[in-house]
Motif scaffolding. Structure first.
Motif, PDB file in Angstrom:
ATOM      1  N   PHE A  96       0.837  -1.201   0.000  1.00  0.00           N
ATOM      2  CA  PHE A  96       0.000   0.000   0.000  1.00  0.00           C
ATOM      3  C   PHE A  96       0.872   1.252   0.000  1.00  0.00           C
ATOM      4  O   PHE A  96       0.629   2.196  -0.774  1.00  0.00           O
ATOM      5  N   ILE A  97       1.889   1.272   0.848  1.00  0.00           N
ATOM      6  CA  ILE A  97       2.769   2.444   0.934  1.00  0.00           C
ATOM      7  C   ILE A  97       3.505   2.666  -0.391  1.00  0.00           C
ATOM      8  O   ILE A  97       3.561   3.786  -0.913  1.00  0.00           O
ATOM      9  N   ILE A  98       4.073   1.584  -0.943  1.00  0.00           N
ATOM     10  CA  ILE A  98       4.825   1.712  -2.199  1.00  0.00           C
ATOM     11  C   ILE A  98       3.911   2.181  -3.325  1.00  0.00           C
ATOM     12  O   ILE A  98       4.253   3.110  -4.081  1.00  0.00           O
ATOM     13  N   THR A  99       2.742   1.559  -3.461  1.00  0.00           N
ATOM     14  CA  THR A  99       1.811   1.922  -4.533  1.00  0.00           C
ATOM     15  C   THR A  99       1.309   3.347  -4.370  1.00  0.00           C
ATOM     16  O   THR A  99       1.175   4.083  -5.357  1.00  0.00           O
ATOM     17  N   LEU A 100       1.030   3.746  -3.139  1.00  0.00           N
ATOM     18  CA  LEU A 100       0.532   5.101  -2.881  1.00  0.00           C
ATOM     19  C   LEU A 100       1.510   6.144  -3.400  1.00  0.00           C
ATOM     20  O   LEU A 100       1.123   7.068  -4.146  1.00  0.00           O
ATOM     21  N   PHE A 101       2.784   6.016  -3.063  1.00  0.00           N
ATOM     22  CA  PHE A 101       3.758   7.041  -3.450  1.00  0.00           C
ATOM     23  C   PHE A 101       4.143   6.944  -4.931  1.00  0.00           C
ATOM     24  O   PHE A 101       4.454   7.962  -5.556  1.00  0.00           O
ATOM     25  N   ILE A 102       4.108   5.725  -5.499  1.00  0.00           N
ATOM     26  CA  ILE A 102       4.333   5.619  -6.947  1.00  0.00           C
ATOM     27  C   ILE A 102       3.179   6.262  -7.700  1.00  0.00           C
ATOM     28  O   ILE A 102       3.387   6.992  -8.689  1.00  0.00           O
ATOM     29  N   GLY A 103       1.946   6.025  -7.252  1.00  0.00           N
ATOM     30  CA  GLY A 103       0.787   6.660  -7.883  1.00  0.00           C
ATOM     31  C   GLY A 103       0.838   8.167  -7.800  1.00  0.00           C
ATOM     32  O   GLY A 103       0.504   8.873  -8.765  1.00  0.00           O
ATOM     33  N   ILE A 104       1.285   8.673  -6.653  1.00  0.00           N
ATOM     34  CA  ILE A 104       1.422  10.125  -6.508  1.00  0.00           C
ATOM     35  C   ILE A 104       2.526  10.646  -7.420  1.00  0.00           C
ATOM     36  O   ILE A 104       2.395  11.705  -8.059  1.00  0.00           O
ATOM     37  N   ALA A 105       3.633   9.895  -7.513  1.00  0.00           N
ATOM     38  CA  ALA A 105       4.746  10.329  -8.366  1.00  0.00           C
ATOM     39  C   ALA A 105       4.332  10.404  -9.827  1.00  0.00           C
ATOM     40  O   ALA A 105       4.739  11.320 -10.557  1.00  0.00           O
ATOM     41  N   PHE A 106       3.489   9.470 -10.277  1.00  0.00           N
ATOM     42  CA  PHE A 106       3.015   9.479 -11.659  1.00  0.00           C
ATOM     43  C   PHE A 106       1.776  10.354 -11.848  1.00  0.00           C
ATOM     44  O   PHE A 106       1.295  10.487 -12.971  1.00  0.00           O
ATOM     45  N   ASN A 107       1.266  10.905 -10.750  1.00  0.00           N
ATOM     46  CA  ASN A 107       0.132  11.840 -10.815  1.00  0.00           C
ATOM     47  C   ASN A 107      -1.044  11.209 -11.566  1.00  0.00           C
ATOM     48  O   ASN A 107      -1.606  11.789 -12.499  1.00  0.00           O
ATOM     49  N   ILE A 137      -2.398   5.067 -18.039  1.00  0.00           N
ATOM     50  CA  ILE A 137      -1.403   5.349 -17.004  1.00  0.00           C
ATOM     51  C   ILE A 137      -1.772   4.678 -15.692  1.00  0.00           C
ATOM     52  O   ILE A 137      -0.912   4.204 -14.947  1.00  0.00           O
ATOM     53  N   VAL A 138      -3.089   4.590 -15.399  1.00  0.00           N
ATOM     54  CA  VAL A 138      -3.514   3.937 -14.161  1.00  0.00           C
ATOM     55  C   VAL A 138      -3.197   2.445 -14.222  1.00  0.00           C
ATOM     56  O   VAL A 138      -2.682   1.864 -13.258  1.00  0.00           O
ATOM     57  N   ILE A 139      -3.487   1.807 -15.353  1.00  0.00           N
ATOM     58  CA  ILE A 139      -3.178   0.380 -15.515  1.00  0.00           C
ATOM     59  C   ILE A 139      -1.671   0.166 -15.478  1.00  0.00           C
ATOM     60  O   ILE A 139      -1.179  -0.786 -14.859  1.00  0.00           O
ATOM     61  N   GLY A 140      -0.919   1.069 -16.142  1.00  0.00           N
ATOM     62  CA  GLY A 140       0.534   0.940 -16.163  1.00  0.00           C
ATOM     63  C   GLY A 140       1.134   1.004 -14.766  1.00  0.00           C
ATOM     64  O   GLY A 140       1.981   0.182 -14.400  1.00  0.00           O
TER      65      GLY A 140
END
Length: 511
Positions: free
Chosen positions: A172-183, A300-303
Motif C-alpha cells: 500500500f505504501i509503495i503503490t501510494l507514493f508511486i501513484g502520486i509520483a506518476f500523478n 497510465i492507471v493500468i501501467g
C-alpha cells in the motif's frame, strides 16, 4: 424466415435470446474459436507436453484471438450493450463526438461471441469452486483431528497472518507514493456523488464475528471460506478430544476424512486437466468483453498498477531471501499456481492447486498447509488489498479530493490493513476495496464517480492482482513453515548452515 431471423438485428428474436447466434459473423467466429480449441486438444494429446506449457499455449491462443476480434472492429472506444446500457463505464470526452457513437456491429456479434466464449470459462470456474469448499473442509478437519499436540501449526498460522498483513502494508505504501509520483489522477474530472454499500465497510469487531457462522449449513452453500474453516475446526477438535474416550470410533472418522480427501483430489485432478482450454476462453473473454480503446485515457492507471504488481513480486522474493529461502528454486514450484491465479482471476479457484504445490513440491507439513493456505485466499491479499487500495488513495490524492497529511496517511494505512481482513479472493473485488477504503476515510460519497473509473480496470487488472495474491499466500505459508521447522524441502534453504541447524533440531526433537 430463418434467413430473416439470422440477419436480424432485433435482440428479441429467438436466435439471439436462446442461441446467441443471430448473425453470420457470430456463427463463423464461434465455429472458428471452438475449432481452434479442438485442434489444441488434439495437439496436447499427441505431444503430451508438460502442464505448464499447455496452460501457456492456451493463454497465447486466447490472447491472439482476443486481439484479432478487437482489430476486426477497429479497436472500438466505447459502445453500448444490446440492452442499451454502457459496457464501458468511462464517460467519453464530450468534445469528441466520434467517441460517443456506439458500434452496433461490435455490440451484436461480439456480444454473442463473448457469451459462447464465456461458456467454457464459467464451466471450469464453477467446477473448481465446487471443489473449494470440500477441499478446505477436509484439509482443516484432517489437520485438527489428528492426535497429539501441534503447536508448530498454530504458531505457523499466526506467522502467516502477520506476513500477509505486512505484505499489504508495504505494498500500500509503495503503490501510494508511486501513484502520486506518476500523478495518476491528473486530468480526470470527478463529478457527482452517490451512496455506497456500507456493508462493504465494516468495523473490525464485526469482521471477526461474521467469521463465526450462525447457521451450520449456510457457509457450505455460500462458499464462505473462513466460516467453513471454523466449522471444520470445531468438528476436527471434537474428534480429537473424543479420541480419548472412543479411540476406535474416532479413528474410523479420521480414516473417512482421508478416503474422502482421496476422492475429492481425484475429481480435482480431472478438472485441472481442462485448464488449458479454460485459460484460452478466459483470456479471450477478458479482451473482447470490453471495448479496448478506452485504455488510451486510463492507460497510465493500468501501467502504474502493473508496475506495482511487479514490485510486489520482487518484495515477495526479497522477504523469502531474508528468511533463508532460495527464491529461484521457490519460484520453480510457485509459478504453476501463480499462472492459474492469473488466468482464473480467483484465489479461491486456485486454492486446491496452491495446497497441492505447498504440500507436494515445496514440502510444507500438511497440518500447516491445511490451515494457513485457505486463510491466504480471504485475508491479507497483497494486490487486492494493498496495491488496489494504494491505487485508489493515490488517485483521489492526485485528483485533489484528499489531503495526504501525516495523520491521514496513518489513518489510511490502518484502514487498508483492517479492511484486508475481509476481502475475499474472488473476481471483481474492486467494488469492495473501493467502498471499504473510501468508507473508512469518510469519503463514501465519492464511491460512485471513483468506481466509475477504477471499476473499468477490474477485468484487465484482476488477472495480475490474483497472480500476486496467490504468490503472497505461497510466500507467507513458506516463510511461516521455515520459521516453525515445518519446511521439509532442504533444497530450498539458501544457506547450508541453516540446513544443518534444522537437521540438528529435528534430531533433537525426535529424541
Amino acid at each position: 424466415m430463418y434467413l430473416n431471423l439470422l440477419n436480424s438485428t432485433d435482440n428479441s428474436n429467438p436466435l439471439h435470446d436462446f442461441l446467441s447466434i443471430s448473425t453470420w459473423q457470430s456463427f463463423v467466429s464461434i465455429f472458428i474459436f471452438f475449432g481452434i480449441m479442438l485442434l489444441l486438444w488434439f495437439w496436447i494429446k499427441k505431444t503430451k507436453m508438460r502442464f505448464i506449457f499447455r496452460v501457456l499455449l492456451g493463454l497465447a491462443f486466447g490472447l491472439v484471438i482476443g486481439i484479432v476480434v478487437q482489430a476486426i472492429n477497429n479497436f472500438p472506444y466505447n459502445t453500448a450493450d444490446p440492452s442499451g446500457s454502457m459496457i464501458n463505464p468511462i464517460i467519453p470526452d464530450p468534445n469528441d463526438p466520434n467517441k460517443n457513437i456506439p458500434n452496433d456491429i461490435y455490440v451484436l456479434w461480439v456480444h454473442e461471441f463473448s457469451i459462447w466464449v464465456n461458456f467454457f470459462r464459467m464451466v471450469f470456474l464453477n467446477a473448481i469452486l465446487l471443489m473449494t469448499v470440500p477441499v478446505v473442509f477436509l484439509a482443516i478437519a484432517r489437520s485438527v483431528s489428528k492426535p497429539g499436540k501441534d503447536a508448530a501449526s498454530k504458531k505457523g498460522t499466526i506467522i502467516t497472518i502477520a506476513i500477509l498483513l505486512l505484505n499489504v502494508a508495504v505494498m500500500f505504501i509503495i503503490t501510494l507514493f508511486i501513484g502520486i509520483a506518476f500523478n495518476i489522477g491528473n486530468g480526470f474530472t470527478i463529478s457527482g456523488s452517490g451512496s455506497y454499500d456500507k456493508a462493504a465497510s465494516k468495523p473490525l469487531p464485526q469482521i471477526i464475528w461474521d467469521y463465526v457462522p450462525s447457521n451450520f449449513v449456510a457457509p457450505f452453500f455460500l462458499g464462505a471460506i473462513i466460516p467453513v474453516m471454523v466449522i471444520a475446526g470445531l468438528i476436527g477438535l471434537a474428534v480429537k478430544k473424543s479420541s480419548k474416550r472412543h479411540p476406535e470410533y474416532m479413528q474410523k472418522i479420521r480414516a473417512g476424512f482421508d478416503r474422502w480427501w482421496t476422492v475429492i483430489m481425484s475429481c480435482l485432478m480431472f478438472i485441472i486437466k481442462l485448464m488449458p482450454y479454460a485459460v484460452m476462453s478466459m483470456v479471450t473473454y477478458a479482451i473482447v468483453s470490453r471495448p479496448i480503446g478506452y485504455l488510451v485515457q486510463i492507460g497510465i492507471v493500468i501501467g502504474v498498477g502493473y508496475l506495482c504488481l511487479v514490485i510486489a513480486l520482487i518484495w515477495h522474493s526479497l522477504l523469502l531471501t531474508l528468511s533463508g529461502i532460495n527464491p529461484f528454486k521457490w519460484w520453480k514450484f510457485a509459478i504453476k499456481p501463480v499462472i492459474q491465479g492469473f488466468t482464473t482471476q480467483s484465489s479461491n479457484a486456485t486454492l486446491p492447486l496452491t495446497m497441492e504445490v505447498l504440500k507436494d513440491d515445496i514440502k510444507v507439513k500438511e497440518n500447516l498447509v491445511g490451515i494457513s493456505a485457505p486463510l491466504t485466499t480471504t485475508m491479507g491479499l497483497t494486490a487486492c488489498a494493498g496495491v488496489q487500495a494504494g491505487i485508489i488513495v493515490s488517485f483521489i490524492v492526485t485528483a485533489g479530493l484528499f489531503d495526504l497529511t501525516a495523520a491521514n496517511f496513518f489513518i489510511a494505512l490502518i484502514v487498508v490493513v483492517v479492511a484486508s481482513l475481509g476481502i475475499a479472493g474472488v473476481p471483481g473485488t474492486a467494488s469492495v476495496v473501493t467502498a471499504g477504503v473510501l468508507g473508512g476515510l469518510c469519503l463514501g460519497t465519492l464511491y460512485v464517480p471513483v468506481y466509475a473509473i477504477i471499476g473499468a480496470l477490474d477485468g484487465l487488472f484482476d488477472m495480475g492482482r490474483t497472480a500476486v495474491n496467490v504468490a503472497g499466500g505461497l510466500q507467507a505459508t513458506t516463510i511461516a513453515a521455515r520459521l516453525t521447522n515445518c519446511l521439509e524441502n532442504e533444497d530450498l534453504m539458501l544457506f547450508k548452515w541453516s540446513r544443518l541447524r534444522r537437521k540438528r533440531k529435528r534430531e533433537k526433537a525426535s529424541k
